[in-house]
Design a protein around this motif. Sequence first.
Motif, mmCIF file in Angstrom:
data_model
loop_
_atom_site.group_PDB
_atom_site.id
_atom_site.type_symbol
_atom_site.label_atom_id
_atom_site.label_comp_id
_atom_site.label_asym_id
_atom_site.label_seq_id
_atom_site.Cartn_x
_atom_site.Cartn_y
_atom_site.Cartn_z
ATOM 1 N N GLN A 221 0.622 -1.196 -0.245
ATOM 2 C CA GLN A 221 0.346 -0.095 -0.016
ATOM 3 C C GLN A 221 0.638 1.204 0.062
ATOM 4 O O GLN A 221 1.137 1.622 1.188
ATOM 5 C CB GLN A 221 -0.829 -0.097 1.561
ATOM 6 N N THR A 222 1.249 1.534 -0.860
ATOM 7 C CA THR A 222 2.270 2.706 -1.697
ATOM 8 C C THR A 222 1.166 4.309 -2.299
ATOM 9 O O THR A 222 0.779 3.453 -3.335
ATOM 10 C CB THR A 222 3.372 2.416 -2.126
ATOM 11 N N LEU A 223 1.645 4.809 -1.581
ATOM 12 C CA LEU A 223 1.294 6.290 -2.901
ATOM 13 C C LEU A 223 1.809 7.574 -2.746
ATOM 14 O O LEU A 223 3.317 7.627 -2.195
ATOM 15 C CB LEU A 223 -0.225 6.388 -1.924
ATOM 16 N N ARG A 237 6.725 10.025 -1.362
ATOM 17 C CA ARG A 237 6.227 8.659 -1.252
ATOM 18 C C ARG A 237 6.080 8.032 0.409
ATOM 19 O O ARG A 237 7.020 8.349 0.913
ATOM 20 C CB ARG A 237 7.599 7.422 -1.819
ATOM 21 N N LYS A 291 -3.057 15.639 -0.112
ATOM 22 C CA LYS A 291 -3.479 14.886 -1.592
ATOM 23 C C LYS A 291 -2.617 15.598 -3.437
ATOM 24 O O LYS A 291 -2.899 17.519 -3.350
ATOM 25 C CB LYS A 291 -5.432 14.725 -2.126
ATOM 26 N N THR A 292 -2.587 14.772 -4.100
ATOM 27 C CA THR A 292 -1.549 15.531 -5.134
ATOM 28 C C THR A 292 -2.829 16.306 -6.068
ATOM 29 O O THR A 292 -1.335 16.891 -6.431
ATOM 30 C CB THR A 292 -0.889 14.099 -5.617
ATOM 31 N N PHE A 331 -4.253 5.832 -8.922
ATOM 32 C CA PHE A 331 -3.399 5.160 -8.205
ATOM 33 C C PHE A 331 -1.907 6.413 -8.375
ATOM 34 O O PHE A 331 -1.671 6.636 -9.452
ATOM 35 C CB PHE A 331 -2.837 4.063 -8.207
ATOM 36 N N SER A 332 -0.952 7.057 -7.496
ATOM 37 C CA SER A 332 -0.659 7.997 -7.564
ATOM 38 C C SER A 332 0.842 7.516 -7.808
ATOM 39 O O SER A 332 1.844 7.761 -7.989
ATOM 40 C CB SER A 332 -0.689 8.924 -6.481
ATOM 41 N N ASP A 333 1.523 6.498 -7.179
ATOM 42 C CA ASP A 333 2.948 5.613 -6.722
ATOM 43 C C ASP A 333 2.620 4.668 -7.874
ATOM 44 O O ASP A 333 2.668 3.487 -8.404
ATOM 45 C CB ASP A 333 2.617 5.356 -5.416
ATOM 46 N N THR A 365 -7.505 -3.898 -4.527
ATOM 47 C CA THR A 365 -7.826 -2.200 -4.183
ATOM 48 C C THR A 365 -8.719 -1.726 -3.033
ATOM 49 O O THR A 365 -9.818 -2.518 -2.914
ATOM 50 C CB THR A 365 -7.995 -1.503 -5.165
ATOM 51 N N GLU A 367 -9.581 1.794 -1.386
ATOM 52 C CA GLU A 367 -9.279 3.757 -1.233
ATOM 53 C C GLU A 367 -9.537 4.401 0.012
ATOM 54 O O GLU A 367 -9.645 4.154 1.316
ATOM 55 C CB GLU A 367 -10.940 4.247 -1.541
#
Length: 370
Positions: A221-223, A237, A291-292, A331-333, A365, A367
């Motif tokens: 669970q990386t982001l 990260r 959040k990005t 997903f961001s990572d 997944t 959220e």
Amino acid sequence: MLYPLFESSLPDDTLRAWQRFRAINRGHRETESSEPNNKKESTHRMDLDGLLLFLLVEIEGEERVSSATKCFTKYQSPKPWNTKHVGFKNRVEFTEAPSASSLIATSEKNPNACIFSSGIHESGDCFKARKMSSEERQKAVQNSRSCFLCLEKGHVIAKCRRKTSCVICGKKHHILLFRNIQAGSKSPVSVNIRKDESKETVTQRDETLANLARTPNVLLQTLMVTLRGRDKKRQARVIIDSASQRSYILKSTADEMQFESSCKEKLSHSLFGGKCTDIINHDAFTVFLSKTDGTYHCNFRALGQDVICGITPPIAKGEWLQELRENNISFSDKNDGRIEILIGADIAGKLMTGGFKLLASGPATIETKL
């Protein structure tokens, strides 16, 4: 005398429509009635002629609509202006288009219906199919002439474009069509039989939670998040680890972002295998994250740490990437780099939204607000 009798016999909806039509054309009728002595009789005669003309136009319009719906499509759903037209209560006399309930009731008229329950959902997501035996599922697919790999109609497995296979045995068929072998050592389903002196034999079936992802690396669970310091912002990260009781941030990252230490805490870390580290002083920093895309902001307390973990790769390439796009899951990572923040169990639960999706390719997944 004829006009009031004829008008009083009309249905309520038709009478309302006629009154609206009559009110719109009232000025035109008054200009045409030129005789002052016979004004009332002339007005009734004009109203009767107008009412007959109004009904004739309504009937012709209904016939045109009916012929158009029959000529262009066979299964056209009734429009709102078709199902309830002013002046006509029994709309079914003018169209034979099937209703939505009849489309769902039979799989022959609804080709996209579930082959197991005829419901309006994907066959692979059918809960009724999961309660059926493997023989019943096989028979349902055969009777519907569907593909054994994607469970869709119109082609056979030899012409199926899907590149997936069973995540349990690796053969070319859908996971719902996997045959549970109850005897022998190769069975993926273990069966335990308990006998009671006063009761009949009870069979227990254990669900085998296999690692469905066909990759040597387990997806963590990386982001990516946006760190907000005093004078700068940058991305970093993050890894979510619910097995850690506390959250951590690299000391170098905290110094770079100029996060202030509010206090110090003494902790001893219990590692895998039962080993414990010496008691170490940790600086407690208030970390500010976003959040990005900038739609969510938060802050929490994290302890300073020299090294959080080793090399942690991002999400590896695989068939799950296509599945994520099909399910509109972002997903961001996507880049390599060191883990700078660890979100432990003290914070992780507050970031979960409850959204969960188990992909057919294996990964699950979850959220989060970030």
